[in-house]
Scaffold this motif. Structure first.
Motif, PDB file in Angstrom:
ATOM      1  N   TYR A 261      -4.965   1.759 -13.737  1.00 14.96           N
ATOM      2  CA  TYR A 261      -5.113   0.376 -13.030  1.00 14.96           C
ATOM      3  C   TYR A 261      -4.302  -0.359 -14.207  1.00 14.96           C
ATOM      4  CZ  TYR A 261      -8.311   1.496  -9.454  1.00 14.96           C
ATOM      5  OH  TYR A 261      -9.080   2.374  -8.299  1.00 14.96           O
TER       6      TYR A 261
ATOM      7  N   ARG B 155      -8.638   6.352 -15.718  1.00 15.10           N
ATOM      8  CA  ARG B 155      -9.713   7.334 -15.018  1.00 15.10           C
ATOM      9  C   ARG B 155      -9.383   8.458 -15.500  1.00 15.10           C
ATOM     10  NH1 ARG B 155      -9.147   5.806  -9.626  1.00 15.10           N
ATOM     11  NH2 ARG B 155     -10.827   4.764  -9.558  1.00 15.10           N
TER      12      ARG B 155
ATOM     13  N   TYR C  90      -3.037   4.909   3.514  1.00 12.23           N
ATOM     14  CA  TYR C  90      -2.342   4.209   2.200  1.00 12.23           C
ATOM     15  C   TYR C  90      -3.071   3.334   1.523  1.00 12.23           C
ATOM     16  CZ  TYR C  90       2.287   6.281   2.978  1.00 12.23           C
ATOM     17  OH  TYR C  90       3.176   7.256   3.268  1.00 12.23           O
TER      18      TYR C  90
ATOM     19  N   VAL D 242     -10.185  12.339 -11.860  1.00 14.24           N
ATOM     20  CA  VAL D 242     -10.459  11.770 -10.302  1.00 14.24           C
ATOM     21  C   VAL D 242     -11.286  12.395  -9.578  1.00 14.24           C
ATOM     22  CG1 VAL D 242      -8.974  11.220  -8.141  1.00 14.24           C
ATOM     23  CG2 VAL D 242      -7.798  11.317 -10.570  1.00 14.24           C
TER      24      VAL D 242
ATOM     25  N   LEU E 244      -5.717   3.742  -0.865  1.00 14.01           N
ATOM     26  CA  LEU E 244      -7.010   4.064  -1.405  1.00 14.01           C
ATOM     27  C   LEU E 244      -6.828   4.715  -2.833  1.00 14.01           C
ATOM     28  CD1 LEU E 244      -8.751   6.920   0.953  1.00 14.01           C
ATOM     29  CD2 LEU E 244      -9.735   4.648  -0.097  1.00 14.01           C
TER      30      LEU E 244
ATOM     31  N   LEU F 272       0.883  -1.108   0.089  1.00 13.12           N
ATOM     32  CA  LEU F 272       0.155  -0.073   0.082  1.00 13.12           C
ATOM     33  C   LEU F 272       0.905   1.224   0.171  1.00 13.12           C
ATOM     34  CD1 LEU F 272      -2.353  -1.010   2.707  1.00 13.12           C
ATOM     35  CD2 LEU F 272      -2.736  -1.459   0.326  1.00 13.12           C
ATOM     36  N   PHE F 273       0.634   2.341  -0.669  1.00 15.80           N
ATOM     37  CA  PHE F 273       1.203   3.564  -0.884  1.00 15.80           C
ATOM     38  C   PHE F 273       0.208   4.618  -0.862  1.00 15.80           C
ATOM     39  CE2 PHE F 273       1.446   1.283  -4.869  1.00 15.80           C
ATOM     40  CZ  PHE F 273       0.871   2.235  -5.689  1.00 15.80           C
ATOM     41  N   LEU F 274       0.423   5.934  -0.737  1.00 15.71           N
ATOM     42  CA  LEU F 274      -0.492   6.923  -0.963  1.00 15.71           C
ATOM     43  C   LEU F 274      -1.122   7.072  -2.362  1.00 15.71           C
ATOM     44  CD1 LEU F 274      -1.333   9.242   0.391  1.00 15.71           C
ATOM     45  CD2 LEU F 274       0.230  10.649  -0.531  1.00 15.71           C
ATOM     46  N   LYS F 275      -2.346   7.008  -2.352  1.00 17.38           N
ATOM     47  CA  LYS F 275      -3.054   6.953  -3.710  1.00 17.38           C
ATOM     48  C   LYS F 275      -2.893   5.844  -4.601  1.00 17.38           C
ATOM     49  CE  LYS F 275      -2.484  11.886  -3.725  1.00 17.38           C
ATOM     50  NZ  LYS F 275      -2.044  13.286  -4.671  1.00 17.38           N
ATOM     51  N   GLY F 276      -2.617   4.700  -3.867  1.00 15.59           N
ATOM     52  CA  GLY F 276      -2.600   3.365  -4.640  1.00 15.59           C
ATOM     53  C   GLY F 276      -2.007   2.199  -3.928  1.00 15.59           C
ATOM     54  N   ASN F 277      -2.013   1.133  -4.877  1.00 18.08           N
ATOM     55  CA  ASN F 277      -1.599  -0.200  -4.047  1.00 18.08           C
ATOM     56  C   ASN F 277      -1.020  -1.137  -5.311  1.00 18.08           C
ATOM     57  OD1 ASN F 277      -3.957  -1.851  -4.889  1.00 18.08           O
ATOM     58  ND2 ASN F 277      -4.921  -0.318  -3.771  1.00 18.08           N
TER      59      ASN F 277
ATOM     60  N   GLU G 105      -2.880  -0.259  -8.946  1.00 15.91           N
ATOM     61  CA  GLU G 105      -3.716   0.636  -8.892  1.00 15.91           C
ATOM     62  C   GLU G 105      -3.260   2.051  -8.531  1.00 15.91           C
ATOM     63  OE1 GLU G 105      -6.917  -0.933  -6.473  1.00 15.91           O
ATOM     64  OE2 GLU G 105      -7.260  -2.746  -7.404  1.00 15.91           O
ATOM     65  N   THR G 106      -3.557   2.924  -9.058  1.00 13.16           N
ATOM     66  CA  THR G 106      -3.335   4.179  -8.694  1.00 13.16           C
ATOM     67  C   THR G 106      -4.644   5.185  -9.121  1.00 13.16           C
ATOM     68  OG1 THR G 106      -2.627   5.119 -10.991  1.00 13.16           O
ATOM     69  CG2 THR G 106      -0.785   3.781  -9.543  1.00 13.16           C
ATOM     70  N   HIS G 107      -4.390   6.363  -8.807  1.00 10.06           N
ATOM     71  CA  HIS G 107      -5.709   7.137  -8.967  1.00 10.06           C
ATOM     72  C   HIS G 107      -5.909   7.489 -10.419  1.00 10.06           C
ATOM     73  CE1 HIS G 107      -6.324   9.894  -5.141  1.00 10.06           C
ATOM     74  NE2 HIS G 107      -6.361   8.438  -4.977  1.00 10.06           N
TER      75      HIS G 107
END
Lengths: 305, 129
Positions: free
Chosen positions: A186, A217, B49, A220, B51, A138-143, A181-183
């Motif tokens: 994907y 996307r 983290y 956002v 999202l 997990l990371f900021l705004k994605g995973n 996945e990011t903002h």
């Protein structure tokens, strides 16, 4: 609570009001078609497997309609699946899929023309499935996520009808999926296999499906606003020849590769998803109908937890 | 007959699943009785983290609504930030919030910040629907 009850009632109503018009069924030894119920759960690709699981204690109801056509409408097939998902933990989701099927079987008379020779309506084979997410970054705004998948298709659909509503065999599903996945975009990759057992002196050929997908996307949105994602998938299915008492069936098995544009539109805990699969390569053993297209539309609702 | 047996097995499997789910829920860490109640209303801010879509944020919202004494909740999806206002006397510990975020499938990416609020909460955005 009222909204949840309403969603359940809507799901039941949708199943009850499923399409009743006739459609033709592929010959039983035909192409590796979507005989595999894949869960579209959450933001997964439409024709492949995604690694996403539902939150712990959360429920999901999904109604998915499929329609495919082969050989210029000589053969078409429709099915409606009702799926119920539950998040046992945030990493483990279990699902039950109940298909309502109406089948017609046609004998081709000439190119583009067929004659209906059999029809049957009812529930098909129930599929019990589970997904376990074994890795997550997990990371900021994605995973990044990776999941293994397993399932059993039970022979609950009647086989005494013509054409049969169920396969008559217990079949096993297994697969794996990974995603980023990011903002803004994907990406997914997945592989899904199906091992079939013997049913009424015939064993359908095992299948393997593979899928690469990209989602973009365009904008956002904020948390409570509608969210649109556009998808493009590269989908492949390869099936072995089916086997009966006389040996391998020559007109069975092969490979189909297709591209599949699609979309998701989500709002809060609702999701509407749709796409169309367009084959560009079909290497089919023997003589088999060629797939024209396949479409999927799904409505998903999350609640509980 | 065989199909009936299979259906019975299916029903039994679902019942088993429900039992497992209940036992998993029973193991959920409850709010610690030793948790210290907040002195006055507080604003709690954290970075989440993982999202990646608003649809995912729904699960986070469902979980964070379980925070004891929650008055309002706002998820800034674009920034990956969550802001909660809790009432005076709330026993929402950092551990509890961290567990709820984890249950939703995410993790906390920064230290949980707490700041005192005036007696009347002023955070109206994202008020509980």
């Amino acid at each position: 609570m009222k909204r949840e009850r309403l969603a359940v009632l809507m799901a039941v109503a949708l199943v009850a009001a499923s399409p009743t018009q006739g459609h033709t069924q592929l010959p039983r030894a035909a192409v590796p078609r979507p005989t595999l119920t894949t869960p579209v759960l959450r933001h997964s690709p439409l024709f492949g497997l995604g690694p996403q699981t539902i939150y712990k204690g959360g429920w999901g109801i999904e109604i998915e309609g499929e329609w495919e056509r082969a050989e210029g409408a000589v053969e078409t097939e429709r099915a409606l699946h009702a799926d119920l998902h539950y998040g046992v933990t945030e990493d483990l989701t279990v699902s039950v899929s109940l298909p309502l099927v109406q089948k017609e079987e046609a004998a081709p008379l000439s190119p583009g023309v067929g004659q209906v020779i059999g029809e049957a309506t009812g529930f098909g084979d129930v599929v019990v499935k589970g997904k376990y997410r074994f890795w997550q970054d997990l990371f900021l705004k994605g995973n990044h996520q990776a999941t293994v998948f397993g399932g059993v298709k039970l022979p609950t659909g009647r086989t005494a009808t013509d054409p049969p509503l169920g396969s008559g065999s217990v079949d096993f599903l297994m697969g794996a999926a990974i995603s980023r996945e990011t903002h803004w975009y994907y990406t997914w990759a997945s592989v899904l296999g199906r091992v079939n057992t013997e049913a009424v002196e015939r064993r359908k050929g095992n299948e393997i499906r593979y899928d690469l997908a990209l989602g973009v996307r365009p904008y956002v949105p904020q948390w409570t606003h509608p969210d649109l994602m556009l998808l493009a998938e590269l989908v492949g299915v390869t099936a072995a020849r089916s086997v009966n008492a006389a040996g391998e069936e020559p007109n069975s098995g092969g490979t189909v590769l297709a591209i599949a544009p699609g979309f998701w539109l989500t709002y809060r805990n609702w999701a509407l998803k749709g796409g169309v699969k367009l084959p560009f390569l079909q290497r089919l053993n023997g003589t088999q109908p060629r797939l024209d297209f396949e479409t999927v539309v799904a409505l998903e609702y999350h609640f509980g937890g | 007959m065989f199909h009936r047996k299979l259906l019975l097995v299916g029903v039994a499997a679902l019942v088993g699943l429900a039992v497992v789910a209940d036992s998993v829920r029973a193991q959920e860490p409850a709010q610690s009785e030793a948790a210290v109640a907040t002195a006055g209303p507080q604003r709690i801010e954290l970075t989440v983290y993982g999202l990646s879509c608003p649809f995912c944020a729904y699960g986070l919202e469902k979980k964070l609504k379980k925070v004891e004494g929650l008055d309002s909740l706002h998820i800034d999806f674009k920034a990956g930030q969550v802001t909660m206002n809790v009432r005076d006397g709330s026993k929402a510990s950092d551990e509890r919030i961290e567990q709820l975020v984890k249950d939703a499938g995410f993790s906390i990416g920064s230290e949980i910040k707490r700041s005192p609020l005036p007696a009347t909460p002023s955070l109206n955005q994202g008020r509980r629907p």
